[in-house]
Design a protein around this motif. Structure first.
Motif, PDB file in Angstrom:
ATOM      1  N   THR A  76      23.240 -26.959  42.587  1.00 19.30           N
ATOM      2  CA  THR A  76      23.675 -25.561  42.698  1.00 19.30           C
ATOM      3  C   THR A  76      23.703 -25.128  44.167  1.00 19.30           C
ATOM      4  OG1 THR A  76      21.376 -24.929  42.312  1.00 19.30           O
ATOM      5  CG2 THR A  76      22.887 -24.739  40.443  1.00 19.30           C
ATOM      6  N   VAL A  77      24.659 -24.264  44.484  1.00 22.56           N
ATOM      7  CA  VAL A  77      24.699 -23.665  45.824  1.00 22.56           C
ATOM      8  C   VAL A  77      25.006 -22.179  45.694  1.00 22.56           C
ATOM      9  CG1 VAL A  77      25.384 -25.704  47.146  1.00 22.56           C
ATOM     10  CG2 VAL A  77      27.142 -24.275  46.124  1.00 22.56           C
ATOM     11  N   GLU A  78      24.669 -21.450  46.748  1.00 22.20           N
ATOM     12  CA  GLU A  78      24.909 -19.999  46.729  1.00 22.20           C
ATOM     13  C   GLU A  78      25.887 -19.591  47.828  1.00 22.20           C
ATOM     14  OE1 GLU A  78      20.850 -18.195  44.836  1.00 22.20           O
ATOM     15  OE2 GLU A  78      20.788 -18.705  46.954  1.00 22.20           O
ATOM     16  N   THR A  79      26.614 -18.531  47.523  1.00 19.83           N
ATOM     17  CA  THR A  79      27.636 -18.004  48.426  1.00 19.83           C
ATOM     18  C   THR A  79      27.481 -16.482  48.428  1.00 19.83           C
ATOM     19  OG1 THR A  79      29.053 -19.741  47.559  1.00 19.83           O
ATOM     20  CG2 THR A  79      30.131 -18.053  48.893  1.00 19.83           C
ATOM     21  N   VAL A  80      27.622 -15.883  49.593  1.00 20.52           N
ATOM     22  CA  VAL A  80      27.403 -14.435  49.671  1.00 20.52           C
ATOM     23  C   VAL A  80      28.708 -13.730  50.045  1.00 20.52           C
ATOM     24  CG1 VAL A  80      26.031 -12.610  50.758  1.00 20.52           C
ATOM     25  CG2 VAL A  80      25.015 -14.853  50.357  1.00 20.52           C
ATOM     26  N   LEU A  81      28.983 -12.636  49.350  1.00 17.74           N
ATOM     27  CA  LEU A  81      30.146 -11.798  49.647  1.00 17.74           C
ATOM     28  C   LEU A  81      29.637 -10.518  50.294  1.00 17.74           C
ATOM     29  CD1 LEU A  81      32.350 -11.862  46.423  1.00 17.74           C
ATOM     30  CD2 LEU A  81      33.229 -12.029  48.747  1.00 17.74           C
ATOM     31  N   ILE A  82      30.066 -10.280  51.514  1.00 13.36           N
ATOM     32  CA  ILE A  82      29.555  -9.125  52.256  1.00 13.36           C
ATOM     33  C   ILE A  82      30.688  -8.125  52.474  1.00 13.36           C
ATOM     34  CG2 ILE A  82      28.423  -8.390  54.406  1.00 13.36           C
ATOM     35  CD1 ILE A  82      27.827 -11.643  54.531  1.00 13.36           C
ATOM     36  N   GLN A  83      30.419  -6.880  52.141  1.00 14.39           N
ATOM     37  CA  GLN A  83      31.452  -5.851  52.266  1.00 14.39           C
ATOM     38  C   GLN A  83      31.513  -5.330  53.693  1.00 14.39           C
ATOM     39  OE1 GLN A  83      31.057  -2.609  49.493  1.00 14.39           O
ATOM     40  NE2 GLN A  83      33.252  -2.239  49.618  1.00 14.39           N
ATOM     41  N   GLU A  84      32.712  -5.374  54.293  1.00 15.06           N
ATOM     42  CA  GLU A  84      32.920  -4.745  55.599  1.00 15.06           C
ATOM     43  C   GLU A  84      33.702  -3.460  55.334  1.00 15.06           C
ATOM     44  OE1 GLU A  84      31.566  -6.549  57.978  1.00 15.06           O
ATOM     45  OE2 GLU A  84      31.620  -8.628  57.294  1.00 15.06           O
ATOM     46  N   LYS A  85      34.206  -2.836  56.404  1.00 17.80           N
ATOM     47  CA  LYS A  85      34.912  -1.564  56.195  1.00 17.80           C
ATOM     48  C   LYS A  85      36.088  -1.705  55.227  1.00 17.80           C
ATOM     49  CE  LYS A  85      34.376   1.655  59.928  1.00 17.80           C
ATOM     50  NZ  LYS A  85      34.635   1.653  61.357  1.00 17.80           N
ATOM     51  N   ASN A  86      37.033  -2.593  55.592  1.00 16.66           N
ATOM     52  CA  ASN A  86      38.259  -2.691  54.785  1.00 16.66           C
ATOM     53  C   ASN A  86      38.470  -4.051  54.143  1.00 16.66           C
ATOM     54  OD1 ASN A  86      39.060  -0.069  55.592  1.00 16.66           O
ATOM     55  ND2 ASN A  86      39.647  -0.961  57.568  1.00 16.66           N
ATOM     56  N   HIS A  87      37.481  -4.885  54.237  1.00 10.09           N
ATOM     57  CA  HIS A  87      37.667  -6.222  53.670  1.00 10.09           C
ATOM     58  C   HIS A  87      36.309  -6.825  53.335  1.00 10.09           C
ATOM     59  CE1 HIS A  87      37.097  -6.927  58.031  1.00 10.09           C
ATOM     60  NE2 HIS A  87      36.406  -7.965  57.597  1.00 10.09           N
ATOM     61  N   TRP A  88      36.354  -8.086  52.869  1.00 14.02           N
ATOM     62  CA  TRP A  88      35.108  -8.779  52.532  1.00 14.02           C
ATOM     63  C   TRP A  88      34.991 -10.050  53.365  1.00 14.02           C
ATOM     64  CZ3 TRP A  88      31.433  -7.367  48.682  1.00 14.02           C
ATOM     65  CH2 TRP A  88      31.759  -6.190  47.993  1.00 14.02           C
ATOM     66  N   THR A  89      33.753 -10.381  53.696  1.00 10.72           N
ATOM     67  CA  THR A  89      33.446 -11.627  54.385  1.00 10.72           C
ATOM     68  C   THR A  89      32.705 -12.537  53.407  1.00 10.72           C
ATOM     69  OG1 THR A  89      33.300 -10.618  56.578  1.00 10.72           O
ATOM     70  CG2 THR A  89      32.037 -12.645  56.244  1.00 10.72           C
ATOM     71  N   VAL A  90      33.090 -13.812  53.382  1.00 13.99           N
ATOM     72  CA  VAL A  90      32.360 -14.756  52.524  1.00 13.99           C
ATOM     73  C   VAL A  90      31.497 -15.652  53.396  1.00 13.99           C
ATOM     74  CG1 VAL A  90      32.552 -16.341  50.573  1.00 13.99           C
ATOM     75  CG2 VAL A  90      34.524 -15.029  51.279  1.00 13.99           C
ATOM     76  N   CYS A  91      30.242 -15.753  53.027  1.00  7.81           N
ATOM     77  CA  CYS A  91      29.316 -16.641  53.727  1.00  7.81           C
ATOM     78  C   CYS A  91      29.163 -17.894  52.861  1.00  7.81           C
ATOM     79  CB  CYS A  91      27.981 -15.928  53.926  1.00  7.81           C
ATOM     80  SG  CYS A  91      26.763 -16.946  54.741  1.00  7.81           S
ATOM     81  N   VAL A  92      29.708 -19.006  53.357  1.00  8.24           N
ATOM     82  CA  VAL A  92      29.909 -20.206  52.556  1.00  8.24           C
ATOM     83  C   VAL A  92      28.827 -21.254  52.876  1.00  8.24           C
ATOM     84  CG1 VAL A  92      31.541 -22.135  52.337  1.00  8.24           C
ATOM     85  CG2 VAL A  92      32.396 -19.804  52.376  1.00  8.24           C
ATOM     86  N   SER A  93      28.421 -22.011  51.864  1.00  7.74           N
ATOM     87  CA  SER A  93      27.464 -23.103  52.065  1.00  7.74           C
ATOM     88  C   SER A  93      28.202 -24.417  52.294  1.00  7.74           C
ATOM     89  CB  SER A  93      26.567 -23.252  50.828  1.00  7.74           C
ATOM     90  OG  SER A  93      25.754 -22.112  50.674  1.00  7.74           O
ATOM     91  N   THR A  94      27.631 -25.299  53.122  1.00  6.64           N
ATOM     92  CA  THR A  94      28.261 -26.595  53.397  1.00  6.64           C
ATOM     93  C   THR A  94      27.409 -27.772  52.910  1.00  6.64           C
ATOM     94  OG1 THR A  94      27.307 -26.506  55.607  1.00  6.64           O
ATOM     95  CG2 THR A  94      29.608 -25.828  55.381  1.00  6.64           C
ATOM     96  N   GLN A  95      26.153 -27.492  52.564  1.00  6.81           N
ATOM     97  CA  GLN A  95      25.282 -28.526  52.010  1.00  6.81           C
ATOM     98  C   GLN A  95      24.448 -27.896  50.896  1.00  6.81           C
ATOM     99  OE1 GLN A  95      23.144 -29.580  55.702  1.00  6.81           O
ATOM    100  NE2 GLN A  95      24.272 -31.525  55.723  1.00  6.81           N
ATOM    101  N   ALA A  96      24.009 -28.725  49.959  1.00  7.79           N
ATOM    102  CA  ALA A  96      23.032 -28.238  48.980  1.00  7.79           C
ATOM    103  C   ALA A  96      21.670 -28.455  49.625  1.00  7.79           C
ATOM    104  CB  ALA A  96      23.159 -29.018  47.681  1.00  7.79           C
ATOM    105  N   GLY A  97      20.985 -27.365  49.948  1.00  9.53           N
ATOM    106  CA  GLY A  97      19.746 -27.447  50.706  1.00  9.53           C
ATOM    107  C   GLY A  97      20.043 -27.659  52.178  1.00  9.53           C
ATOM    108  N   CYS A  98      19.024 -27.978  52.946  1.00 11.33           N
ATOM    109  CA  CYS A  98      19.229 -28.207  54.373  1.00 11.33           C
ATOM    110  C   CYS A  98      18.080 -29.053  54.908  1.00 11.33           C
ATOM    111  CB  CYS A  98      19.295 -26.888  55.135  1.00 11.33           C
ATOM    112  SG  CYS A  98      19.662 -27.126  56.895  1.00 11.33           S
TER     113      CYS A  98
END
Ligand code: SF4
Length: 352
Positions: A101-123
């Motif tokens: 499993t991996v997690e991804t975060v969607l962050i709300q900006e003023k007029n759009h969204w930013t996605v914070c993406v994972s590149t490995q499971a764990g670190c």
């Protein structure tokens, strides 16, 4: 032609087309004896229409759909859960084909969204302030699993069409999963892929100096360095990678990183009470980076169970910022988003 075995899912032997960059997909289709424009049609179905069933790609001939369906498939990442924070930040948990499993975060900006993406499971990097690091390394993600986080959110959530920025800043160290990360960026930024502007993609690293140099040569997208310390002693304590690539080496690679004139490297600096947040630390930091074109994102440490560090008080964070500003740096205090759902910086674990 791309290696079939390299992309085949165990047991099915079918090639996952979402592991191929658009250019690889074109050569794959041409290798099957079809015209290049057929590949473009296929890519449009996958990345413009979000179609996952080759049988539904109606402008491809039935015969070709059948032939393709026998050897290939369009992979997708099922979203297991989406949690919503009180501040609107969303955290998606993805289950991968092998159960990881991996997690991804969607962050709300003023007029759009930013996605914070994972590149490995764990670190494997073991930064002492980071919950992801505490859970250890499990495996690298495939290109389809990195870009697939964005594809799944684009087509599977109401925010999808407003996703404009991608930061590779979730679980894992992107520069230690280099080839797959670059392929994923290609898929995300290609006009025929997800079409996200390269200027809106940021790779964040803990400081793998030789790979920063390589990224600069291969694909100079925006760079963020998780810096977090004004000297080697402090950084050794917070980030074990510093013993391998000390600050002089990492900052040298940052200094040489190719960027358009107005662009800056983002220095991420997590402020931990009585560890790296004093006015003297800020002065030292300003002197230390004076040859690097950079700006600062300051984030007060997010406390979490099992970690003894404490968050820096707001007045201390502001004073730290003011010193950097006095030295003519752009320095912004970032409000930690999604803290209540463990979606904030350094809090991703990839477990439900
Ligand atoms: S801060 Fe980044 S590099 Fe360090 S352990 Fe956490 S995920 Fe890994």
């Amino acid at each position: 032609m791309p290696s079939r075995n390299g992309f085949a899912e165990s047991g099915t032997e079918k090639i996952d087309l979402t592991n191929l960059t658009p250019a690889e997909l074109e050569s794959f289709i041409q290798h099957l004896g079809k015209e290049r424009f057929r590949a473009r049609q296929l890519i449009k179905w996958i990345y413009r229409a979000g179609c996952r069933d080759i049988g539904e790609m109606t402008n491809l001939s039935q015969e070709f759909r059948k032939e393709l369906g026998r050897i290939a498939r369009v992979g997708f990442l099922p979203v297991e859960t989406i949690q919503v924070s009180a501040d609107g930040t969303k955290k998606a948990l993805f289950r991968l084909a092998d159960g990881e499993t991996v997690e991804t975060v969607l962050i709300q900006e003023k007029n759009h969204w930013t996605v914070c993406v994972s590149t490995q499971a764990g670190c494997a990097m073991g930064c002492t302030f980071c919950l992801t690091g505490a859970s250890g390394f499990r495996r690298d993600l495939l290109p389809s699993e990195i870009a697939g986080q964005v594809t799944a959110l684009r087509f599977g959530t109401p925010e999808g069409p407003s996703i404009k920025n991608v930061v590779l800043m979730g679980m894992g160290e992107p520069l230690l999963n280099y080839d797959n990360t670059l392929k994923a960026i290609d898929i995300m930024t290609s006009d025929t892929g997800l079409g996200i502007s390269k200027r809106r993609v940021t790779v964040s690293t803990c400081g793998i100096a030789p790979m920063i140099r390589r990224l600069g040569e291969d694909l100079p997208v925006n760079l963020a360095l998780s810096l977090n310390a004004p000297d080697d002693d402090t950084r050794d304590r917070l980030m074990p990678i510093n013993r391998k690539y000390p600050l002089a080496e990492v900052l040298g690679a940052c200094r040489d990183y190719p960027m358009p004139l107005r662009r800056r490297i983002t220095m991420e600096y997590i402020l931990i009470k009585d560890v790296n947040d004093s006015p003297e630390d800020a002065e030292k930091l300003a002197r230390m980076v004076k040859n690097v074109r950079c700006k600062f994102n300051l984030i007060a440490f997010n406390e979490h169970p099992g970690c003894d560090f404490k968050t820096s008080p707001p007045e201390r964070v502001d004073a730290f910022r003011d010193i950097l500003v006095k030295h003519n740096y752009t320095a912004v205090v970032r409000k930690s988003k999604g803290r209540d759902i463990l979606a904030a910086c350094g809090q991703l674990r990839g477990r439900s």
